[in-house]
Design an enzyme around this catalytic site. Structure first.
Site: not given
Ligand code: FEO
Length: 403
Positions: A28, A82, A84, A86, A148, A167, A195, A228
């Site tokens: 993104h 989370h 999101e 991914d 986040h 994250d 990051y 990650h």
């Protein structure tokens, strides 16, 4: 075709069962030249539990790694730390395949997953501080709203002294190494800082509060397992101190000169300003957005004290590369910066004016009035640019002395 991916043992009872995305280059808007990993974890407790899943196209890789340890049908719980995509992209398919007894997320996570996937699976909301028994082990949940996304939470596995941090403490780095002690500190610091600058920076005040909240729990943590990049098992104190430093956003003796140029006039100005800053003892990075990516600019600004931005004027506007970069930087909310705008123009010159306006919106303290030069700068004009560099250096030194 069957995959032959294997799980990687993290502790006696926890396995990494994620996926490696060697090909991703855009996250993104954040460029990821080293790819990424989507980390999912399998806890081999009495009640086998999967922490997070992976991006949708990597579902089979995750399942293959799980199968190297256990039949996926034996997984009793799935936790979504989370929502999101991914980490939740294959959650719906994973639930259909695995058929766990229960799926858990934070209250906002439940709502977000419902709005993202519109499926009928029951997802149970867990509260901040709630504990879930896995039989011989226990998970405790901690909401980390806005690190986040609003749904984000940490999950702590007491028996293994392991914090699943989604994250937070992550990095976009595709490697076959799974642990921090297998990578050099320079790579870890660069990728973690990149990051942080591109994902976490806007939420720095919440990061500081969350670190205090974690410390207040008294949890013993010997491993941080993010969603990650590498798993932290050696340099935990180091990465936590780096997060504290980045979140504090204290000004540093560093200037970042970011510009875009049409016919090299603004570039000449940028170079004169930069060299004057460096001669005055300020560590200076110069980035032409004709060549650099916005996420490299974000990385450079992370530990800076001055942001100096330049553009030519094109059709009564700043150059599109600078509009892109400034929109991105403004969203990341870097704090405690001084700065100035500069650039060349042919006949109207709105670009520099608009750049300065964005600096003000970003609450950058204007160290000197915007400097515009018509057409190409001559020697005298470049000397004025040098003066601007000296003024910014002096203002930065004053700010550092008083901070
Ligand atoms: Fe890695 Fe916010 O997702």
């Amino acid at each position: 075709m069957e995959n032959v991916y294997s799980a990687i043992k993290v502790t006696e009872n926890v396995y990494w069962v994620g996926a490696i995305d060697w090909g991703i280059r855009d996250f993104h808007g954040y460029t990821t030249p080293e790819g990424s990993t989507y980390n999912a974890y399998l806890i081999m407790a009495d009640d086998v539990t999967l922490i997070d899943t992976v991006k949708s196209p990597f579902k089979d890789e995750m399942l293959s790694r799980i199968k190297s340890v256990i039949d996926p049908a034996k997984i009793k719980y799935i936790i979504s730390n989370h929502s999101e995509m991914d980490h939740s992209g294959c959650l719906t398919e994973a639930i259909d395949l695995i058929k766990p007894d229960k799926v858990f997320a934070s209250a906002i996570g439940v709502k977000t997953l419902r709005e993202l996937y519109h499926n009928q699976h029951e997802i149970i909301a867990v509260k901040d501080g709630e504990t879930l028994s896995l039989g011989n082990m226990n998970l405790t949940f901690m909401e980390t709203r806005m690190i986040h996304w609003p749904d984000s939470m940490f999950t702590y596995l007491a028996e293994e002294e392991l914090l699943f941090s989604q994250d937070a403490f992550g990095m976009h780095l595709a490697t076959l190494e799974r642990f921090d002690d297998e990578l050099s500190e320079s790579v870890l610091e660069f990728e973690a800082a990149t990051y942080y600058a591109n994902i976490v920076l806007p939420y720095s005040a919440i990061v500081l509060k969350t670190l205090e909240k974690v410390a207040a729990t008294g949890w013993k943590i010997k491993i941080i397992a993010p969603d990650h990049g590498p798993i932290w098992r050696k340099n935990l104190g180091w990465i936590i101190e780096l997060y504290k430093k980045w979140a504090a956003q204290k000004p540093a003796n560093k200037a970042v000169v970011i510009y875009a140029t049409m016919w090299h006039s603004t570039e000449k100005m940028a170079r004169a300003i930069s060299e004057a800053l460096a001669e005055a003892g300020v560590r200076t990075s110069i980035l032409s957005m004709n060549h650099f990516h916005r996420s490299q600019a974000a990385y450079e600004v992370l530990e800076a004290g001055a942001l100096v931005v330049g553009t030519s004027t094109l059709n009564n506007n700043m150059l599109p590369q600078m509009a892109d970069t400034m929109t991105y930087l403004k969203g990341l909310k870097p704090a405690n910066l001084i700065g100035a705008a500069f650039g060349s123009f042919g006949w109207s010159g709105e670009g520099v004016r608009d750049l300065e306006a964005i600096l003000k919106e970003m609450k950058v303290e204007i160290a000197a009035p915007a400097l515009s030069i018509r057409n190409a700068p001559n020697k005298g004009a470049l000397e004025i640019c040098q003066e601007l560099g000296k003024t910014i250096a002096a203002e930065l030194k004053n700010k550092l002395a008083s901070s």
